[in-house]
Design an enzyme around this catalytic site. Structure first.
Site, short mmCIF file in Angstrom:
data_model
loop_
_atom_site.label_atom_id
_atom_site.label_comp_id
_atom_site.label_asym_id
_atom_site.label_seq_id
_atom_site.Cartn_x
_atom_site.Cartn_y
_atom_site.Cartn_z
N LEU A 51 0.82 -1.21 0.00
CA LEU A 51 0.00 0.00 0.00
C LEU A 51 0.86 1.26 0.00
O LEU A 51 0.47 2.29 -0.57
CB LEU A 51 -0.88 -0.02 1.26
N LYS A 52 2.03 1.21 0.62
CA LYS A 52 2.86 2.39 0.82
C LYS A 52 3.45 2.95 -0.47
O LYS A 52 3.99 4.06 -0.48
CB LYS A 52 4.00 2.07 1.80
N ASP A 53 3.36 2.20 -1.55
CA ASP A 53 3.83 2.74 -2.83
C ASP A 53 3.06 4.01 -3.20
O ASP A 53 3.62 4.92 -3.81
CB ASP A 53 3.67 1.70 -3.95
N SER A 56 4.38 6.93 -1.13
CA SER A 56 5.76 7.17 -1.55
C SER A 56 5.79 8.00 -2.83
O SER A 56 6.56 8.97 -2.95
CB SER A 56 6.49 5.83 -1.78
#
Length: 320
Positions: A51-53, A56
């Site tokens: 999910l953090k893509d 980012s």
């Protein structure tokens, strides 16, 4: 017409950054047969399996657009692994040297991935946690190490826990995708909180579309600061979540309650997700699924309610 425009028309993706987002929303009908329906966003399908893509991409590109980050400037961040992996992907494509600090208590698979993406990884000793269980003090130790290097190399500090473009990524991407994929037929959304970015951005968008949508925070049992409880179990399996404090980005006006999940239930539903749905995800995902089912069973929603949660990352990032 540019070459990139021609590429897109022909189905050629210009870069890994164009693979971020627009993940499928899957029905978990084999795992949960009702009442109600459980749907989940397949965030493990982002380039680095997390999910953090999304955040980012936003935090780096918005910093570039604002002039805080110029071409070729070094970047530094503190991570539990997923955010660092996402930033490593983005900085690799955009040409920024990247240094990341992470507690040794986080799964080593994450450090391996970040190094493979060109990141310089600083692994810090744990303060009061243990492998697989990372505390707020462990994160603070990693942050202290990162700040020393930041000053030495003059790097741009992403600062995911305080960066407002963190939640903006989910307000502009995740929330709209869920609204479109459900055709607006959603009764509740829930997810665990690390930085709070996904919860805040997604909930804000959904509530602006329909104020009747209920939004819940998933917290580890015994580590429920958002619920206002005394911390009795700071060590738990949910890496990147439940640090024992209310995240700076958190907006209490957006949430309708919390759902506490034990380590045992996180493990149980992580396994069931694999056995029933063929999906191999991490422990935070197991907790999200457990909490969603708990919510559907609670009587707090209509019997035909549609609940959406997040499959946060790939199970390949964790040791068994």
């Amino acid at each position: 017409m540019t070459d990139r425009t021609v590429d897109r028309l022909n189905g050629i993706t210009p870069s890994a950054l164009d693979l971020i987002g627009n993940t499928p929303l899957i029905a978990l009908d084999r795992l949960w047969k009702g009442p109600g329906r459980l749907l989940a966003k397949c965030e493990f399908l982002n380039p680095t399996g997390s999910l953090k893509d999304r955040s980012s991409l936003f935090m780096i590109t918005k910093a570039r657009e604002s002039g805080k980050l110029n071409d070729g400037d070094p970047v530094i961040e503190v991570t539990s692994g997923n955010q660092g992996g996402g930033i490593a992907c983005v900085t690799a494509v955009l040409g920024h040297p990247f240094t990341v600090a992470m507690s040794k208590g986080n799964s080593p698979q994450r450090a391996i991935m970040m190094k493979a993406l060109g990141a310089n990884c600083i692994l810090t000793d744990q303060v009061n946690g243990k492998p697989g269980n990372v505390t707020a003090d462990d994160v603070a130790a990693a942050e202290e190490a990162a700040m020393k290097v930041k000053d030495e190399i003059g790097a741009y500090y992403v600062d995911q826990f305080n960066n407002q473009t963190n939640w903006l990524a989910h307000y502009e991407m995740t929330g709209p995708e869920i609204w479109r994929q459900t055709a607006g037929k959603i009764d509740a959304f829930l997810i665990g909180c690390g930085t709070g970015g996904c919860f805040v951005g997604t909930s804000k968008f959904l509530k602006e579309k329909n104020s009747n949508i209920k939004c819940f925070v998933v917290e580890p049992e015994g580590c429920q600061p958002i619920e206002g409880c005394t911390i009795t179990k700071p060590l738990h399996l949910l890496q990147g979540s439940g640090y024992g404090c209310v995240p700076t980005l958190f907006k209490p006006e957006l949430y309708d309650g919390t759902m506490a999940v034990s380590d045992e239930d996180a493990v149980k539903y992580r396994k069931l997700l694999g056995q029933k749905e063929g999906l191999y995800c991490g422990y935070t995902t197991g907790a999200n699924i457990a909490a969603a089912i708990k919510l559907l069973q609670s009587g707090k929603l209509p019997k035909d309610a549609v609940v959406v949660t997040i499959l946060c990352d790939s199970g390949l990032k964790y040791p068994e």
